[in-house]
Write an enzyme that holds these catalytic residues in place. Structure first.
Site, PDB file in Angstrom:
ATOM      1  N   THR A 133     -23.529  95.429   2.346  1.00  0.00           N
ATOM      2  CA  THR A 133     -21.957  94.728   2.140  1.00  0.00           C
ATOM      3  C   THR A 133     -21.953  95.178   4.278  1.00  0.00           C
ATOM      4  O   THR A 133     -22.590  96.203   4.816  1.00  0.00           O
ATOM      5  CB  THR A 133     -20.983  95.705   1.427  1.00  0.00           C
ATOM      6  OG1 THR A 133     -19.434  95.456   2.159  1.00  0.00           O
ATOM      7  CG2 THR A 133     -21.128  96.664   2.310  1.00  0.00           C
ATOM      8  N   GLU A 135     -18.701  95.498   4.952  1.00  0.00           N
ATOM      9  CA  GLU A 135     -18.652  96.957   5.493  1.00  0.00           C
ATOM     10  C   GLU A 135     -19.112  98.277   6.043  1.00  0.00           C
ATOM     11  O   GLU A 135     -18.793  99.175   6.602  1.00  0.00           O
ATOM     12  CB  GLU A 135     -18.086  97.222   4.254  1.00  0.00           C
ATOM     13  CG  GLU A 135     -16.753  96.725   4.007  1.00  0.00           C
ATOM     14  CD  GLU A 135     -15.306  96.949   4.133  1.00  0.00           C
ATOM     15  OE1 GLU A 135     -15.483  97.941   4.912  1.00  0.00           O
ATOM     16  OE2 GLU A 135     -14.939  95.612   4.512  1.00  0.00           O
ATOM     17  N   TYR A 157     -16.060 104.038   0.725  1.00  0.00           N
ATOM     18  CA  TYR A 157     -17.769 103.062  -0.102  1.00  0.00           C
ATOM     19  C   TYR A 157     -18.492 102.291   0.698  1.00  0.00           C
ATOM     20  O   TYR A 157     -19.136 102.355   0.418  1.00  0.00           O
ATOM     21  CB  TYR A 157     -16.879 101.794   0.020  1.00  0.00           C
ATOM     22  CG  TYR A 157     -17.138  99.759  -0.575  1.00  0.00           C
ATOM     23  CD1 TYR A 157     -17.972 100.155  -2.191  1.00  0.00           C
ATOM     24  CD2 TYR A 157     -17.039  99.110   0.320  1.00  0.00           C
ATOM     25  CE1 TYR A 157     -18.521  98.917  -2.175  1.00  0.00           C
ATOM     26  CE2 TYR A 157     -17.589  97.763   0.071  1.00  0.00           C
ATOM     27  CZ  TYR A 157     -18.740  97.771  -0.818  1.00  0.00           C
ATOM     28  OH  TYR A 157     -19.554  96.667  -1.466  1.00  0.00           O
ATOM     29  N   LYS A 161     -22.336 103.123   0.535  1.00  0.00           N
ATOM     30  CA  LYS A 161     -23.398 101.887   1.072  1.00  0.00           C
ATOM     31  C   LYS A 161     -24.654 102.377   1.589  1.00  0.00           C
ATOM     32  O   LYS A 161     -25.085 101.651   1.356  1.00  0.00           O
ATOM     33  CB  LYS A 161     -22.183 100.102   1.541  1.00  0.00           C
ATOM     34  CG  LYS A 161     -21.509  99.783   0.228  1.00  0.00           C
ATOM     35  CD  LYS A 161     -22.739  99.617  -1.450  1.00  0.00           C
ATOM     36  CE  LYS A 161     -21.685  98.326  -2.235  1.00  0.00           C
ATOM     37  NZ  LYS A 161     -23.550  97.990  -2.792  1.00  0.00           N
TER      38      LYS A 161
END
Length: 362
Positions: A133, A135, A157, A161
């Site tokens: 991601t 992010e 999160y 990840k």
């Protein structure tokens, strides 16, 4: 002989589009879904049909990324050629409230699948795709972000990840697995989850237009993102898995717009022009035609650590995979709003019909 694919997170936006795409390519598709007390398969219900000589090529299995033995059993039974790990606790804001579960599912979940491949001695048979991601970049160290940009995640999160990204890379190098990471920037569609900001906006535009909602409450209007369509991105996932050697790729449009601009595009689709008044927490979006306040800020939607700007450079994917996004953000917003208007017109009809029935019965 048809290839066999196993998709975790099959009931999500990406899982549904990927399953549909792979079935069209002639794959046998197996999906992993979590047990739920309510039906959550609406995105894939249309795939339950005979696809080849009366035999379905689409199968579902109950499973969870937090259950190792279950995952090993499923991989052993399915014997997949390709595994797409799309399952996750994927809501950034929620990850601050459920950090341990997010780590268990998103970080260790990827490890459990990689270990399943290794334990079953399928390193040379099963290709593995990890849904990474944008992010990961969080507090962006360069603009735009590419495969070589240092990571700086700003949420539980993103951190979970980050582990999944590196453990995928580690298993590729340690065990010779075909294990790749797709670093996907934001991608949306009419079947995006209802709690994600883009779908929250398009649903509100539709409901306000139909008189079913008065206001939309949002957090950081100035956050800028690189938004594309999920259909384009699942094709990129598949292209990564067709390479001779596993590698990591950024998928992005290379264009950024703010949350505020996304709101303006969405409301424009239902004929509402907005003007903005106030600053910061007091900023409001006002209907130019009526003077009604339609957008307000609610502090509860701000993250403890904000990510202000994410924009990707997909040059590597373009050059090596031949991948380019085909659907523009304007086309995507138009499709999303139209879909939500159609959806809520049914609610409006039922609501109004209900009043009629009540009146008739009185």
């Amino acid at each position: 002989m048809a290839k066999v694919a196993l998709i975790t997170g099959i009931t999500g936006q990406d899982g549904a589009y990927l399953a549909e795409s792979l079935l069209k390519k002639g794959y046998i598709v197996h999906g992993v879904k979590r047990r739920s007390s309510s039906f959550n398969t609406y995105r894939i219900d249309h795939l339950y049909k005979d696809t080849h000589e009366g035999k379905t090529n689409f199968f579902l299995h109950y499973g969870d990324l937090t259950d190792s033995s279950n995952l090993i059993r499923i991989v052993q039974e399915v014997q997949p050629d390709e595994i797409y790990n799309l399952a996750a606790q994927s809501h950034v804001r929620v990850s601050f409230e459920t950090p341990e579960y997010t780590a268990n599912a998103d970080a260790i979940g990827a490890l459990r699948l990689l270990e399943a491949i290794r334990i079953l001695k399928m390193e040379k048979k099963a290709k593995f795709y990890q849904a990474s991601t944008s992010e990961l970049y969080g507090y962006a160290q360069e603009i735009p972000q590419r495969e070589t940009t240092p990571f700086y995640p700003r949420s539980p999160y993103g951190v979970a990840k980050l582990y999944a990204f590196w453990i995928t890379k580690n298993y590729r190098e340690a065990y010779g697995m075909f294990a790749c990471n797709g670093i996907l920037f934001n991608h949306e569609s009419p079947i995006r989850g209802e709690t994600f900001v883009t779908r929250k906006i398009t649903r509100a535009a539709a409901k306000i237009h139909l008189g079913l909602q008065k206001k939309l409450f949002l957090g950081n209007l100035d956050a800028e993102r690189d938004w594309g369509h999920a259909k384009d991105y699942v094709e990129g996932m598949w292209l990564m898995m067709q390479e001779q050697q596993a590698d990591d790729f950024v998928l992005a449009t290379g264009k950024k717009i703010s949350v505020k601009q996304f709101v303006e595009l969405s409301f424009k689709e239902v004929g509402i022009s907005l003007e903005w008044k106030g600053k910061g927490i007091h900023e409001k979006g006002i209907n130019k035609a009526t003077g009604d306040t339609l957008i307000e800020i609610d502090a509860k939607y701000f993250r403890p650590t904000e990510v202000d700007l994410l924009i990707g450079d997909a040059s590597k994917a373009n050059k090596k995979l031949g991948w380019k996004p085909k659907i523009t953000i304007e086309e995507m917003v138009k499709e999303m709003v139209a879909s939500d208007v159609k959806l809520f017109k049914k609610d409006k009809y039922l609501l109004e019909g209900g009043h009629d029935i009540m009146h008739f019965n009185e």
